[in-house]
Design an enzyme around this catalytic site. Structure first.
Site, mmCIF file in Angstrom:
data_model
loop_
_atom_site.group_PDB
_atom_site.id
_atom_site.type_symbol
_atom_site.label_atom_id
_atom_site.label_comp_id
_atom_site.label_asym_id
_atom_site.label_seq_id
_atom_site.Cartn_x
_atom_site.Cartn_y
_atom_site.Cartn_z
ATOM 1 N N ARG A 73 0.819 -1.223 0.000
ATOM 2 C CA ARG A 73 0.000 0.000 0.000
ATOM 3 C C ARG A 73 0.845 1.262 0.000
ATOM 4 N NH1 ARG A 73 -2.687 -3.864 2.933
ATOM 5 N NH2 ARG A 73 -1.674 -3.214 4.868
ATOM 6 N N GLU A 110 5.033 -9.052 13.788
ATOM 7 C CA GLU A 110 4.396 -9.589 14.991
ATOM 8 C C GLU A 110 4.448 -11.117 14.991
ATOM 9 O OE1 GLU A 110 0.611 -7.832 15.489
ATOM 10 O OE2 GLU A 110 0.300 -8.714 17.469
HETATM 11 P P1 AMP Z 1 4.630 -2.502 11.609
HETATM 12 O O1 AMP Z 1 5.926 -3.049 11.060
HETATM 13 O O2 AMP Z 1 4.141 -3.262 12.792
HETATM 14 O O3 AMP Z 1 4.720 -1.010 11.860
HETATM 15 O O4 AMP Z 1 3.523 -2.732 10.506
HETATM 16 C C1 AMP Z 1 3.391 -1.855 9.455
HETATM 17 C C2 AMP Z 1 3.020 -2.551 8.192
HETATM 18 O O5 AMP Z 1 1.995 -3.527 8.392
HETATM 19 C C3 AMP Z 1 2.469 -1.550 7.194
HETATM 20 O O6 AMP Z 1 3.018 -1.862 5.924
HETATM 21 C C4 AMP Z 1 0.972 -1.734 7.240
HETATM 22 O O7 AMP Z 1 0.422 -1.750 5.946
HETATM 23 C C5 AMP Z 1 0.731 -3.074 7.935
HETATM 24 N N1 AMP Z 1 -0.131 -2.970 9.128
HETATM 25 C C6 AMP Z 1 0.229 -3.282 10.400
HETATM 26 N N2 AMP Z 1 -0.777 -3.145 11.248
HETATM 27 C C7 AMP Z 1 -1.825 -2.710 10.519
HETATM 28 C C8 AMP Z 1 -3.186 -2.354 10.843
HETATM 29 N N3 AMP Z 1 -3.663 -2.430 12.084
HETATM 30 N N4 AMP Z 1 -3.982 -1.924 9.842
HETATM 31 C C9 AMP Z 1 -3.509 -1.837 8.575
HETATM 32 N N5 AMP Z 1 -2.248 -2.167 8.220
HETATM 33 C C10 AMP Z 1 -1.414 -2.593 9.173
#
Ligand code: AMP
Length: 186
Positions: A73, A110
């Site tokens: 995205r 995660e």
């Molecule tokens: P993080 O590495 O945990 O910051 O996750 C970020 C990535 O995961 C981004 O590329 C987001 O598109 C996706 N992502 C993680 N959590 C969500 C969420 N709650 N809603 C939408 N996209 C998420």
């Protein structure tokens, strides 16, 4: 909710209007995750345009040569932002997708491992790059993107995301003093 656009007097309105097009989907892709679905925002012509303009505002005149969008995205917002800033677009892709010589960064999500790759020759050393994604959650993805882009000898100017999930404290993992703009904070 908060915004970091150049037009302070319209921030609250803009955020409320854009936020109305971000859909909460509980328990996707797993139980316990509240997924922030930005597809309604993309589908609304006015909201998408206003979102891209607000993302671009802090970076106008900042000498950005390349916008690095994170798959998938981040490609959508990143490409539009590159157009708005008169910059090139560089995809940061998942492992094994890019055809020519790459550099990569492994990082922890995660659940399980992930990898981002970039073409080794995508940007000239010394170029100024902006990193873009849709959502900042725990911050692992954005930090991996930062380290990957920096490993090319490129100057990272900062990052922009549409949505920041404050309660996951992803910002704490971002390098201190490095600009990080988010449009909608939850
Ligand atoms: P993080 O590495 O945990 O910051 O996750 C970020 C990535 O995961 C981004 O590329 C987001 O598109 C996706 N992502 C993680 N959590 C969500 C969420 N709650 N809603 C939408 N996209 C998420």
């Amino acid at each position: 909710m908060n915004a970091t656009s150049a037009h302070a007097e319209t921030d609250a309105n803009l955020c409320a209007r854009l936020s109305a097009h971000v859909r909460d989907v509980p328990d996707f892709p797993r139980a316990g995750v509240l997924f922030k679905d930005i597809t309604p925002l993309l589908a609304n012509a006015q909201a998408f345009r206003d979102c891209v303009d607000a993302l671009a505002a802090p970076w106008l005149g900042a000498g950005i040569h390349a916008v690095c969008g994170i798959e998938a995205r981040g490609f959508i917002f990143g490409a539009a932002l590159a157009h708005a800033l008169g910059a090139g677009f560089v995809p940061l892709r998942k492992g094994g997708k890019l055809p020519a010589a790459t550099r990569g960064a492994d990082f922890q999500l995660e659940y399980g491992q992930a990898r981002l790759e970039v073409h080794a020759d995508a940007m000239a050393p010394g170029a100024r790059a902006l990193i873009v994604d849709d959502v900042l959650a725990t911050g692992g993805t954005l930090l991996a993107a930062f380290e990957l882009v920096q490993s090319l000898g490129v100057q990272v100017a900062g990052a922009s995301v549409v949505v920041e999930l404050d309660f996951l404290h992803g910002r704490a993992r971002w390098p201190t003093g490095m600009p990080l703009h988010s449009l909608l904070r939850y």
